[in-house]
Design an enzyme around this catalytic site. Structure first.
Site, PDB file in Angstrom:
ATOM      1  N   ARG A 153       0.817  -1.217   0.000  1.00  0.00           N
ATOM      2  CA  ARG A 153       0.000   0.000   0.000  1.00  0.00           C
ATOM      3  C   ARG A 153       0.845   1.259   0.000  1.00  0.00           C
ATOM      4  NH1 ARG A 153      -5.569  -0.269   0.412  1.00  0.00           N
ATOM      5  NH2 ARG A 153      -5.892   1.945   0.337  1.00  0.00           N
ATOM      6  N   ARG A 181     -11.086   3.937  -2.912  1.00  0.00           N
ATOM      7  CA  ARG A 181      -9.990   3.531  -2.022  1.00  0.00           C
ATOM      8  C   ARG A 181      -9.650   4.675  -1.090  1.00  0.00           C
ATOM      9  NH1 ARG A 181      -8.185  -1.254  -3.341  1.00  0.00           N
ATOM     10  NH2 ARG A 181      -8.372  -1.945  -5.497  1.00  0.00           N
ATOM     11  N   ASN A 198     -13.598  15.059  -0.858  1.00  0.00           N
ATOM     12  CA  ASN A 198     -14.280  13.821  -1.235  1.00  0.00           C
ATOM     13  C   ASN A 198     -15.766  14.049  -1.125  1.00  0.00           C
ATOM     14  OD1 ASN A 198     -14.789  11.164  -1.940  1.00  0.00           O
ATOM     15  ND2 ASN A 198     -14.226  10.314   0.055  1.00  0.00           N
ATOM     16  N   THR A 199     -16.512  13.397  -1.997  1.00  0.00           N
ATOM     17  CA  THR A 199     -17.961  13.455  -1.910  1.00  0.00           C
ATOM     18  C   THR A 199     -18.494  12.090  -1.508  1.00  0.00           C
ATOM     19  OG1 THR A 199     -20.006  13.900  -3.102  1.00  0.00           O
ATOM     20  CG2 THR A 199     -18.113  13.236  -4.439  1.00  0.00           C
ATOM     21  N   HIS A 200     -19.407  12.106  -0.558  1.00  0.00           N
ATOM     22  CA  HIS A 200     -19.914  10.883   0.066  1.00  0.00           C
ATOM     23  C   HIS A 200     -21.443  10.865  -0.011  1.00  0.00           C
ATOM     24  CE1 HIS A 200     -20.306   7.566   2.814  1.00  0.00           C
ATOM     25  NE2 HIS A 200     -20.990   8.292   3.658  1.00  0.00           N
ATOM     26  N   ASP A 228      -9.416  13.475   5.555  1.00  0.00           N
ATOM     27  CA  ASP A 228      -8.401  13.245   6.580  1.00  0.00           C
ATOM     28  C   ASP A 228      -8.117  11.744   6.625  1.00  0.00           C
ATOM     29  OD1 ASP A 228     -10.475  12.066   7.987  1.00  0.00           O
ATOM     30  OD2 ASP A 228     -10.656  13.695   9.457  1.00  0.00           O
ATOM     31  N   ASP A 267     -14.442   8.923   5.841  1.00  0.00           N
ATOM     32  CA  ASP A 267     -15.542   9.884   5.725  1.00  0.00           C
ATOM     33  C   ASP A 267     -15.713  10.721   6.993  1.00  0.00           C
ATOM     34  OD1 ASP A 267     -16.025   8.865   3.145  1.00  0.00           O
ATOM     35  OD2 ASP A 267     -17.333   7.303   3.933  1.00  0.00           O
TER      36      ASP A 267
HETATM   37  C1  GAR Z   1     -21.110   8.945  -5.723  1.00  0.00           C
HETATM   38  O1  GAR Z   1     -22.402   8.885  -5.197  1.00  0.00           O
HETATM   39  C2  GAR Z   1     -20.092   9.127  -4.626  1.00  0.00           C
HETATM   40  O2  GAR Z   1     -20.553   9.889  -3.558  1.00  0.00           O
HETATM   41  C3  GAR Z   1     -19.875   7.718  -4.197  1.00  0.00           C
HETATM   42  O3  GAR Z   1     -19.862   6.967  -5.377  1.00  0.00           O
HETATM   43  C4  GAR Z   1     -20.688   7.618  -6.342  1.00  0.00           C
HETATM   44  C5  GAR Z   1     -19.853   7.800  -7.585  1.00  0.00           C
HETATM   45  O4  GAR Z   1     -20.675   8.126  -8.669  1.00  0.00           O
HETATM   46  N1  GAR Z   1     -18.637   7.602  -3.494  1.00  0.00           N
HETATM   47  C6  GAR Z   1     -18.422   6.732  -2.525  1.00  0.00           C
HETATM   48  O5  GAR Z   1     -19.251   5.930  -2.152  1.00  0.00           O
HETATM   49  C7  GAR Z   1     -17.036   6.825  -1.933  1.00  0.00           C
HETATM   50  N2  GAR Z   1     -16.872   5.876  -0.886  1.00  0.00           N
HETATM   51  P1  GAR Z   1     -19.989   8.573 -10.038  1.00  0.00           P
HETATM   52  O6  GAR Z   1     -18.872   7.612 -10.361  1.00  0.00           O
HETATM   53  O7  GAR Z   1     -21.123   8.491 -11.032  1.00  0.00           O
HETATM   54  O8  GAR Z   1     -19.504   9.994  -9.853  1.00  0.00           O
END
Ligand code: GAR
Length: 206
Positions: free
Chosen positions: A65, A91, A107-109, A141, A145
Site C-alpha cells: 500500500r 480507495r 471527497n464526496t460521500h 483526513d 468519511d
Molecule cells: C457517488 O455517489 C459518490 O458519492 C460515491 O460513489 C458515487 C460515484 O458516482 N462515493 C463513494 O461511495 C465513496 N466511498 P460517479 O462515479 O457516477 O460519480
C-alpha cells in the site's frame, strides 16, 4: 482557473458534471487530469472525450500500500493541482498522499455525515429508516468519511425506494453540490478552523 485533479473508480457522473461546468470559460476551476485505480473505470473515457489527460495507478501493480500511495501521490503531483477531488474513488488515500496535499483533498460521500460513513451510505440510510438523506463534501483526513464538512445537500427518502433509486436521487443533488462548492472554493478559497469550514480567505488576526 484553479487546477483540479479528479480521481475516480467508477461511472464518473460527478466528474462529468465538473467537466461540463468547466466548459464554460467563466467557471473558476479546470479539470487538468483524471486518475483512476483501475483501467476500466468509465470515468477515464469521460476524461478522454473531454481531451483531459488520464493516468491509472492500480493497487495490485505495487508491492504494498505504501508503494501504491507514493505512486499515486507522484502521479497526481505531476499535474500540479490546487485541489484534488475524489469523485467516486473507492480507495482510501494513504499518508504520503495526505501529507503532500494536506487540506486540499475533497471527497464526496452519498450520505449526510456524520451518519453512515463507509462504502454503503445509501443502503445504510435505507436500512436505518431515515426519511432524509443526501450527500456530503468534506476535506479528506486519515479517517473514513470523517473529514471537516464543506457542503451538504439533502434529498427525501421515498417509501418505495430501493438502494439504486435512493442513490440515483442523491447523485443528482450531489453533482450540483460538487459543481457549486468547487466553484466557491476555486474562486474564494476554503478556510478550515477546527471542525468548521467556510468559503473565503482567512480574516485578519486581531
Ligand atoms: C457517488 O455517489 C459518490 O458519492 C460515491 O460513489 C458515487 C460515484 O458516482 N462515493 C463513494 O461511495 C465513496 N466511498 P460517479 O462515479 O457516477 O460519480
Amino acid at each position: 482557473a484553479a487546477r483540479v485533479v479528479v480521481l475516480v473508480s467508477g461511472a464518473g457522473s460527478n466528474l462529468q458534471a465538473l467537466l461540463d461546468a468547466a466548459r464554460d470559460g467563466a467557471y473558476p476551476a479546470e479539470v487538468v487530469a483524471v486518475g483512476a485505480d483501475r483501467p476500466g473505470a468509465a470515468g477515464l473515457d469521460r476524461a478522454r472525450a473531454a481531451d483531459v489527460p488520464t493516468f491509472v495507478v492500480p493497487l495490485a501493480e505495487h508491492p504494498d500500500r505504501a508503494a501504491w500511495d507514493a505512486a499515486l501521490t507522484d502521479a497526481v503531483a505531476a499535474h500540479r493541482p490546487d485541489w484534488v477531488v475524489l469523485a467516486g474513488f473507492m480507495r482510501l488515500v494513504g499518508p504520503a498522499f495526505l501529507a503532500r496535499f494536506e487540506g486540499r483533498v475533497l471527497n464526496t460521500h452519498p450520505a449526510l455525515s456524520p451518519s453512515f460513513p463507509g462504502m454503503h451510505g445509501p443502503a445504510d440510510a435505507l436500512a436505518h429508516g431515515v426519511k432524509v438523506s443526501g450527500a456530503t463534501l468534506f476535506v479528506v483526513d486519515a479517517g473514513v468519511d470523517t473529514g471537516v464538512i464543506v457542503a451538504q445537500t439533502a434529498v427525501a427518502v421515498e417509501p418505495d425506494d430501493d438502494v439504486a433509486a435512493l442513490h440515483e436521487r442523491i447523485k443528482v443533488a450531489e453533482r450540483r453540490m460538487l459543481v457549486d462548492a468547487v466553484a466557491r472554493i476555486a474562486a474564494d478559497g476554503l478556510v478550515v478552523s477546527g471542525r468548521h469550514a467556510r468559503f473565503g480567505t482567512p480574516g485578519p488576526v486581531h
